[in-house]
Design a protein around this motif. Sequence first.
Motif, PDB file in Angstrom:
ATOM      1  N   VAL A 305       0.805  -1.100  -0.024  1.00 60.07           N
ATOM      2  CA  VAL A 305      -0.035   0.063   0.045  1.00 60.07           C
ATOM      3  C   VAL A 305       1.042   0.983  -0.090  1.00 60.07           C
ATOM      4  O   VAL A 305       1.762   1.104   0.878  1.00 60.07           O
ATOM      5  CB  VAL A 305      -0.998  -0.054   1.322  1.00 60.07           C
ATOM      6  N   ALA A 306       0.551   2.103  -0.800  1.00 61.27           N
ATOM      7  CA  ALA A 306       1.441   3.540  -0.821  1.00 61.27           C
ATOM      8  C   ALA A 306       1.437   4.116   0.347  1.00 61.27           C
ATOM      9  O   ALA A 306       0.391   4.078   1.164  1.00 61.27           O
ATOM     10  CB  ALA A 306       0.883   4.303  -1.894  1.00 61.27           C
ATOM     11  N   PRO A 307       2.521   4.711   0.871  1.00 58.68           N
ATOM     12  CA  PRO A 307       2.419   5.296   2.050  1.00 58.68           C
ATOM     13  C   PRO A 307       1.552   6.641   2.109  1.00 58.68           C
ATOM     14  O   PRO A 307       0.785   6.981   3.335  1.00 58.68           O
ATOM     15  CB  PRO A 307       3.829   6.128   2.048  1.00 58.68           C
ATOM     16  N   SER A 308       1.031   7.074   1.058  1.00 59.11           N
ATOM     17  CA  SER A 308      -0.020   8.026   0.961  1.00 59.11           C
ATOM     18  C   SER A 308      -1.545   7.647   1.420  1.00 59.11           C
ATOM     19  O   SER A 308      -2.407   8.135   1.577  1.00 59.11           O
ATOM     20  CB  SER A 308      -0.028   8.884  -0.424  1.00 59.11           C
ATOM     21  N   GLY A 309      -1.464   6.142   1.077  1.00 59.13           N
ATOM     22  CA  GLY A 309      -2.837   5.469   1.151  1.00 59.13           C
ATOM     23  C   GLY A 309      -3.414   5.602  -0.248  1.00 59.13           C
ATOM     24  O   GLY A 309      -4.700   5.036  -0.137  1.00 59.13           O
ATOM     25  N   LEU A 310      -2.882   6.288  -1.202  1.00 62.99           N
ATOM     26  CA  LEU A 310      -3.886   6.393  -2.427  1.00 62.99           C
ATOM     27  C   LEU A 310      -3.526   5.507  -3.482  1.00 62.99           C
ATOM     28  O   LEU A 310      -4.091   5.795  -4.536  1.00 62.99           O
ATOM     29  CB  LEU A 310      -3.506   7.906  -3.222  1.00 62.99           C
ATOM     30  N   GLY A 311      -3.097   4.269  -3.215  1.00 70.90           N
ATOM     31  CA  GLY A 311      -2.757   3.449  -4.331  1.00 70.90           C
ATOM     32  C   GLY A 311      -2.418   2.049  -3.507  1.00 70.90           C
ATOM     33  O   GLY A 311      -1.787   1.889  -2.515  1.00 70.90           O
ATOM     34  N   VAL A 312      -2.611   1.032  -4.098  1.00 67.65           N
ATOM     35  CA  VAL A 312      -1.838  -0.295  -3.810  1.00 67.65           C
ATOM     36  C   VAL A 312      -1.324  -1.059  -5.080  1.00 67.65           C
ATOM     37  O   VAL A 312      -1.959  -0.986  -6.152  1.00 67.65           O
ATOM     38  CB  VAL A 312      -3.201  -1.521  -3.426  1.00 67.65           C
ATOM     39  N   THR A 313      -0.032  -1.772  -4.846  1.00 68.21           N
ATOM     40  CA  THR A 313       0.493  -2.329  -6.141  1.00 68.21           C
ATOM     41  C   THR A 313       0.572  -3.723  -5.772  1.00 68.21           C
ATOM     42  O   THR A 313       1.019  -4.018  -4.528  1.00 68.21           O
ATOM     43  CB  THR A 313       1.664  -1.482  -6.186  1.00 68.21           C
ATOM     44  N   CYS A 315       2.165  -7.683  -7.031  1.00 68.43           N
ATOM     45  CA  CYS A 315       2.841  -8.651  -8.312  1.00 68.43           C
ATOM     46  C   CYS A 315       2.605  -9.811  -8.237  1.00 68.43           C
ATOM     47  O   CYS A 315       2.027 -10.346  -7.153  1.00 68.43           O
ATOM     48  CB  CYS A 315       4.211  -8.228  -8.092  1.00 68.43           C
ATOM     49  N   SER A 316       2.684 -10.863  -9.230  1.00 69.81           N
ATOM     50  CA  SER A 316       2.275 -12.092  -9.224  1.00 69.81           C
ATOM     51  C   SER A 316       3.021 -12.924 -10.112  1.00 69.81           C
ATOM     52  O   SER A 316       4.181 -12.463 -10.843  1.00 69.81           O
ATOM     53  CB  SER A 316       0.906 -11.940 -10.163  1.00 69.81           C
ATOM     54  N   TRP A 317       2.745 -14.213 -10.118  1.00 67.87           N
ATOM     55  CA  TRP A 317       3.276 -15.261 -10.800  1.00 67.87           C
ATOM     56  C   TRP A 317       3.087 -15.044 -12.187  1.00 67.87           C
ATOM     57  O   TRP A 317       3.689 -15.949 -13.198  1.00 67.87           O
ATOM     58  CB  TRP A 317       3.177 -16.481 -10.158  1.00 67.87           C
ATOM     59  N   ASP A 318       2.043 -14.239 -12.506  1.00 68.56           N
ATOM     60  CA  ASP A 318       1.521 -14.112 -13.931  1.00 68.56           C
ATOM     61  C   ASP A 318       2.452 -13.050 -14.653  1.00 68.56           C
ATOM     62  O   ASP A 318       2.275 -12.847 -15.881  1.00 68.56           O
ATOM     63  CB  ASP A 318       0.184 -13.550 -13.953  1.00 68.56           C
ATOM     64  N   GLN A 319       3.497 -12.863 -13.917  1.00 64.88           N
ATOM     65  CA  GLN A 319       4.722 -11.879 -14.535  1.00 64.88           C
ATOM     66  C   GLN A 319       4.425 -10.347 -14.734  1.00 64.88           C
ATOM     67  O   GLN A 319       5.087  -9.663 -15.155  1.00 64.88           O
ATOM     68  CB  GLN A 319       5.283 -12.194 -15.987  1.00 64.88           C
ATOM     69  N   ASN A 320       3.050 -10.145 -14.119  1.00 66.19           N
ATOM     70  CA  ASN A 320       2.487  -8.688 -14.330  1.00 66.19           C
ATOM     71  C   ASN A 320       2.548  -8.052 -12.928  1.00 66.19           C
ATOM     72  O   ASN A 320       2.506  -8.609 -11.929  1.00 66.19           O
ATOM     73  CB  ASN A 320       1.088  -8.767 -14.794  1.00 66.19           C
ATOM     74  N   VAL A 321       2.614  -6.803 -13.114  1.00 66.77           N
ATOM     75  CA  VAL A 321       2.448  -5.967 -11.729  1.00 66.77           C
ATOM     76  C   VAL A 321       1.345  -4.925 -12.177  1.00 66.77           C
ATOM     77  O   VAL A 321       0.798  -4.497 -13.079  1.00 66.77           O
ATOM     78  CB  VAL A 321       3.714  -5.140 -11.717  1.00 66.77           C
ATOM     79  N   ARG A 322       0.312  -4.988 -10.866  1.00 65.10           N
ATOM     80  CA  ARG A 322      -0.753  -4.074 -11.198  1.00 65.10           C
ATOM     81  C   ARG A 322      -0.799  -3.001 -10.193  1.00 65.10           C
ATOM     82  O   ARG A 322      -0.540  -3.236  -8.938  1.00 65.10           O
ATOM     83  CB  ARG A 322      -2.224  -4.862 -11.047  1.00 65.10           C
ATOM     84  N   VAL A 323      -1.383  -1.913 -10.544  1.00 62.96           N
ATOM     85  CA  VAL A 323      -1.648  -0.814  -9.596  1.00 62.96           C
ATOM     86  C   VAL A 323      -3.115  -0.398  -9.474  1.00 62.96           C
ATOM     87  O   VAL A 323      -3.940  -0.232 -10.496  1.00 62.96           O
ATOM     88  CB  VAL A 323      -0.853   0.678 -10.208  1.00 62.96           C
ATOM     89  N   TRP A 324      -3.538  -0.545  -8.416  1.00 65.40           N
ATOM     90  CA  TRP A 324      -5.087  -0.359  -8.214  1.00 65.40           C
ATOM     91  C   TRP A 324      -5.351   1.023  -7.558  1.00 65.40           C
ATOM     92  O   TRP A 324      -4.413   1.460  -6.565  1.00 65.40           O
ATOM     93  CB  TRP A 324      -5.527  -1.584  -7.142  1.00 65.40           C
ATOM     94  N   GLY A 325      -6.169   1.601  -7.687  1.00 69.95           N
ATOM     95  CA  GLY A 325      -6.768   2.845  -7.343  1.00 69.95           C
ATOM     96  C   GLY A 325      -8.244   3.354  -7.593  1.00 69.95           C
ATOM     97  O   GLY A 325      -9.015   2.446  -7.886  1.00 69.95           O
TER      98      GLY A 325
END
Length: 325
Positions: A305-313, A315-325
């Motif tokens: 979770v971002a220190p600001s609380g404004l995002g979550v990142t 990562c996975s075995w599917d080789q991808n990274v996702r940024v949630w907001g």
Amino acid sequence: MQDDQAKVNDAKLPDACSGVGDAPKVRLNTKKLLKGHINKVNSVHYSGDSRHAVTGSLDGKLIIWDTWTGNKIQVIPLRSSWVMSVAYAPSGNFVACGGMDNMCTVYDVNSRDASGAAKMTRELLGYEGFLSSCRFVDDNTLVTGSGDMKLCVWDLEAGIKKQEFEAHNGDVVSISLSPDKSCYVTGSVDRTCKLWDLRQPNCKQVFYGHQGDVNSVCFHPSGYSFATGSEDKSARLFDIRSDQEVAKYTPPGTPPSFTSCGLSLSGRFLLCASDDNNVHIWDTLKLQHNGVLAGHENRITSLCVAPSGLGVTTCSWDQNVRVWG
């Protein structure tokens, strides 16, 4: 010991919070899908600016991302591809990583070597097991946990261990620093969590309850409690002042094992990455399952979770990274 703790319980968390209104439904979507790794991505961690994040993958690369634009800022080739943990210094000046190479390597992201990659500033040796977790206190201090059951506190400027001690009866797998950086909590395959003081190498408290490996620990923003995610298919909240578990969270249906956990800035929401490819969310006060973040196609290995609380990142075995907001 747990029986003694239960005797002094004067209320359950859901009962104490019965007058609190239900939390709103969390509606997070994938804002950025970060593609660049070509093997399983094992770890992600935010910089203190809540914008940049570093990921480590079994493709032998660290990638520093701008999570707002989705751009790659730097790609750092590693000597060993078996990276298990990454850490970003709060200042954004350094990143660290380690894994099956039994060492922790620190890079200065602001200076380059002859090949143009971030300059390696330290190789921290002396582990008898894999490096499982690392966290910067500041630019000069790093805490590491490893498969040899030990914790080390490093002086990066001098390149020496300030402290080294036997911490658990099994691999140390997760470290989380308190908000004021004065202490930290660790999780281990010995099924316990322990609270440590950075100023002196002694264990302040031991927390029991989990029936499986504690894969992840995360300090509550208040500094008075911490959350955990475990192989025993539960997440829990432990209170430091009452010295015990105060809540247990399990999702509806067949529960998965949890690999990583994080708390929202207010501490009201607990997010747990799992091996069912989803992130499960709970209202920490009322113990209500709030929903899932779905999108990954394989086991989610790490959540931050971002220190600001404004995002979550994630990562996975599917080789991808996702940024949630």
